[in-house]
Design a protein around this motif. Structure first.
Motif, mmCIF file in Angstrom:
data_model
loop_
_atom_site.group_PDB
_atom_site.id
_atom_site.type_symbol
_atom_site.label_atom_id
_atom_site.label_comp_id
_atom_site.label_asym_id
_atom_site.label_seq_id
_atom_site.Cartn_x
_atom_site.Cartn_y
_atom_site.Cartn_z
ATOM 1 N N UNK A 188 0.836 -1.196 0.000
ATOM 2 C CA UNK A 188 0.000 0.000 0.000
ATOM 3 C C UNK A 188 0.873 1.249 0.000
ATOM 4 N N UNK A 189 0.499 2.221 -0.823
ATOM 5 C CA UNK A 189 1.230 3.488 -0.884
ATOM 6 C C UNK A 189 0.789 4.423 0.232
ATOM 7 N N UNK A 190 1.708 5.228 0.720
ATOM 8 C CA UNK A 190 1.330 6.433 1.457
ATOM 9 C C UNK A 190 1.019 7.523 0.445
ATOM 10 N N UNK A 232 2.993 1.552 3.515
ATOM 11 C CA UNK A 232 1.904 1.598 4.499
ATOM 12 C C UNK A 232 1.423 0.190 4.767
ATOM 13 N N UNK A 233 2.203 -0.536 5.559
ATOM 14 C CA UNK A 233 1.865 -1.909 5.878
ATOM 15 C C UNK A 233 1.473 -2.020 7.341
#
Lengths: 611, 611
Positions: A188-190, A232-233
């Motif tokens: 997941x991207x920030x 974003x883990x």
């Protein structure tokens, strides 16, 4: 004090300096007031120097000295004096001298500390640390502790050594943007909302991958960057929202050159910062062998203990559990040349291993998805005993001969239809044995190895399609180019991982530079042209203007420094890390922001966390 | 080709290499097919080598050579040959040789280019660049152009030299977090929404200011970081959403040490990367003098031309406009020891300056808030003529004597009630004259100076309160500590700016380390305890545990490299910059993201930009 700026640090005075007038600056580490005689341990990052306020001191000086408390920040002007022989402290670099204070200036005082800066040990010798959130809340004090000072200083030395080495080899450090396009690939991207472009977002990079490949297209041929990356883990022990990698990429190169360059870099770093000699060449182990011998693609090689194939044992008895492992993996045997019946021979411990201890090992195997852990011992007469011994009575000579087992050895087995499942489970047992029996070779403090020849594709059972094991820009090995579509499962990638002491330290690959080959990969993993275009269009476009052959790697800096210092968490080597909820107890971030800031960003929160 | 990996780069072959068999890798810069004879200019980042496919080549090789187009990426195996004397190219490092190709492998082909990689010049010699958005869209091609290669390579060399210097001086490079707490101070923050903590946000740092000060509290005493910083400001020519600064901080130090350390660093950088000798000491100019002499706190000192105080002229005539400048600034005169009547004497140009040219200068003054630009010339007889000369007829000897004016000089004046307004306006005229008359000293390509003794507070007219000129952690100069509250306007800060060629390159200060003094500053600028606590509570808290005296500075890397390369925009020295709308035409960011990503972040967009 007229001039309170230090003339020396607290780590440098020696016997030869006796008689010199000096000014020291630092923190009061300890202060003992013996009534008229005050001893101060003054600390800075270079060391500790003992300061003495003697009988002859003025009343004013004595008063100041008596008022000092832990962590007051002070200046001391005085004269270096030799300690009497009985007072020499051989454990201290400055232990032969002390400084007789003539003047003391208190820069600033200190409140009572939330925890001790000095090491606290329990009676059994174990070091006691304050709890993690307290350490993080007062991180600036936690960082005064000696182990943290060492960690942060080593980290700085490692990054500089890295840059020295790579620069000497013609690499350029080039900064890539941290505001990039979000692609719904990978983790997941920030996101960073744009104020100027309502409803649009930048993404923070999970790595500079695409940009370093573009730099190769630009002709910068040897690139590196010690780059901040973001993922974003969900929190796991070793994860941080932001982390740092030594990002490298080379053009007109091949796997051999990337590997030897990385080896040279590690040798230089370890020699320069730890004075530790790494071997001239690191082991190279195929992915198949890594699983087959150690049950992991990041094996801990500080101890030998290899797993063996025991397929021959299936025919030696009626023990059904072994049949599946040996037989039902025909396709895998063909592909990996190995079966799903794996054995470990643990030398000379049979008499030490109780049933309970073996059960503990079995639970390790089971957590790692084995159906069970079969075992038997070779007794003092060379006969099998315990566990599954009854199935193999009388076969001792064949089995021990083939497996290299002797009297008092413990034999452990995992059998599974799937080769990899058996390997992983028994590999976990292997790792546990390494710890339990302390099998580590003391001369092998840091054991690097390359894992090579990774499978290129993996079948996604849930979504019923092929995926790439690494990323989609990895080059498949050339001998598989004709059979990419017809037998994806057989394809090996030009991929390599660098492992150290059981940790994956770096991942890298040679990259695709041919747009047509790239399109074939997109197609095999089920990417429509549109989706590929949307996600990676600019890279695919760039490759249409003469992309050079290229490849690279990206060692994780946090993990490297952690392993160099034998720490167990990357928290210990990051100056200001987040906690396991991705928050900072010190500055209380993330936090609620002003409505105006949200309005500026054209955003509304649909939910707000309660305090 | 059996082994197409290069054995040499395209920049290194010389006459002594004749006869060697080599492999080159690179891009086809130009290719001329003379029918049977093909000449290829092969380029990589190290240079260009001429490759020749001669008469004796095989048909296959000739066919490949004829098919080559610009920017094909190829390998050439061949033999180094000397060029005949008439073909030697003295402008090319490899101009004495060429490589006779034996084999050519095309790695990848190239589409037609959107713009030329080679320099394009108009007939008058000016270089023509593609438009900015096209350059940014195909940045990977733009970066192949020689000036961009030089810029990016110099940037890499500058960062390494910086690190070498600071490391040699005992500085540690320490990474500070980029996910920090948002404080509604200064410029606008970029925010990063938290997924784990709904409704909460991280902020990206405008600088590592608070964290580097915390590192001083931690005892790391000499810190630096080449740090990415973020500011969400509206686009101006020189602004980027993300930029890089050489962030430095020192403990147990003073202004002198920060300044000389920075000077040493710049000397080292310029010597190492440009082989340019900077002076051993940089000029130090007080803020008052900088405005008074040059009309700016970032004066361009590559030319002399100082402004002068002309207050004495107010009494010499009835010219009313001069009265205000000389008289009505009593308080300012007291504070700055200067009046608001400023003069420039431009040597020996009176005969060249037409009324129209002077009007152009006046418009510069007016844009900079002057009411007008008064002028007169000294004619060939030493008499005043033109402009305001009639008011000063007969006073030539006194005026010329005091101002140092001579025959054929042009005299320019700005008069304003406010000293600073007059200085700024005439200073802008000074800068314009420097360009118009090319007054720059050719031996002074890079002129550094320190601006020191800045005012600490500035009065905010709109909001009717004092603000700090720099930031609130700056130390007021000690001699003003008793009068902070009673006369804030008089307080000078322990502040320093480093200027280079008319640009502010760095800003720095000594910091407050006394919590009580910090509270006084908060109070003067109208910060409630609650607001100060919310914004900077953790720093104020940290200072209660023995904060050392400390100070620092932060040169802007982008601007430094820009000036070193005489570029006019930082876009030219950043590999992948954003355009003036903070967007990247290459990867089309910022962009709309998936609904799922917004849902994960508990966000809704209140507005979405139309494409």
């Amino acid at each position: 004090m007229e001039n309170s700026k230090r003339t020396v640090t607290c780590g440098e005075l020696r016997k030869g300096d006796v008689g010199k007038n000096v000014v020291l600056n630092g923190w009061v580490s300890r202060s003992r007031d013996l009534g008229g005689l005050v001893f101060i341990q003054l600390r800075d990052r270079y060391g500790i120097t003992q300061v003495m306020v003697g009988d002859g001191a003025s009343d004013e000086l004595k008063k100041i000295a008596s008022s000092l408390k832990s962590e007051y920040c002070i200046a001391v002007a005085g004269t270096v004096a030799a300690r009497s022989e009985k007072d020499v402290n051989p454990d201290m670099a400055t232990g032969e001298i002390e400084v007789e204070a003539k003047e003391i200036e208190i820069f600033t005082t200190s409140q009572e500390l939330p925890f001790s800066i000095e090491e606290v040990r329990q009676k059994d010798g174990t070091v006691v640390l304050p709890n993690e959130d307290l350490r993080l809340k007062y991180r600036y004090l936690d960082l005064r502790r000696e182990p943290m000072q060492k960690n942060i200083i080593l980290r700085s030395q490692v990054t500089f050594a890295t840059r020295e080495y790579l620069t000497s080899k013609g690499f350029l450090e080039i900064e890539t943007p941290t505001f990039i396009k979000s692609t719904p690939e990978g983790a997941r991207d920030y996101l960073v909302p744009s104020r100027v472009h309502p409803g649009k977002f930048y993404s923070l990079p999970q790595s500079p991958q695409l940009y370093k490949q573009l730099l190769m297209v630009s002709g910068f041929d040897k690139y590196f960057q010690i780059a901040r990356c973001y993922r974003d883990e969900d929190a796991r022990g070793d994860r941080q929202p932001e982390f740092t990698q030594i990002d490298m990429e080379m053009s007109f190169t091949n796997r051999e050159e990337v590997l030897t360059t990385t080896e040279g870099m590690m040798q230089y770093i370890f020699k320069k910062t730890l004075n530790y000699e790494l071997p001239a060449k690191f082991d190279r182990i195929s992915w198949d062998d890594a699983f087959d011998l150690y049950g992991s693609d990041k094996p801990d090689l500080r101890f030998e203990l290899k797993m063996q194939d025991a397929a021959f044992m299936a025919d030696l008895s009626d023990f059904n559990a072994f049949k599946a492992g040996a037989a039902n993996a025909a396709k895998e045997i063909e592909r990996h040349k190995r079966s799903g019946l794996k054995a470990l021979v643990v030398k000379n411990v049979a008499d030490k291993y109780s049933r309970k201890m073996i059960e503990a090992l079995e639970s390790v195997a089971k957590i790692n998805h084995a159906k069970g852990l079969a075992w038997m011992k070779v007794d003092a007469e060379g006969k099998f005993e315990g566990g599954i011994s009854k199935f193999f009575a009388g076969k001792e000579s064949e089995i021990c001969g083939k497996l290299g087992a002797e009297k008092n050895d413990l034999l452990l087995f995992v059998s599974d239809e799937k080769w990899q499942v058996a390997c992983v489970a028994l590999g976990a047992v292997r790792k546990q044995l390494g710890k339990d029996l302390n099998l580590y070779n003391p001369k092998d403090e840091f054991h690097f190895a390359w894992i090579i020849d990774f499978p290129y594709f993996a079948w996604n059972e849930d979504e019923n399609h092929w995926e790439t094991e690494h990323h989609m820009f990895t080059l498949p090995q050339k001998k598989y180019w004709d059979t990419l579509e017809s037998d994806p499962g057989a394809v090996k990638g030009d991929l390599y991982d660098l492992v150290l002491n059981g940790y994956e330290l770096a991942s890298g690959s040679m990259r695709i530079n041919d747009p047509a080959l790239q399109q074939r990969i997109f197609k095999i993993v089920g990417y429509s042209e549109e989706r590929a275009q949307k996600a990676f269009g600019f890279l695919v476009q760039a490759f249409k203007f003469g992309a050079p052959p290229h490849g690279g790697i990206a060692p994780g800096l946090d993990r490297l420094v952690m392993l160099m210092r034998h720490e167990e968490s990357i928290h210990e080597v990051i100056a200001f890390p987040k906690n396991n909820l991705a928050a900072s107890p010190m500055d209380e971030c993330p936090s609620v922001v002003d409505q105006q800031q949200l309005d500026d960003l054209h955003l509304k929160c649909t939910e707000i966390e309660k305090e």
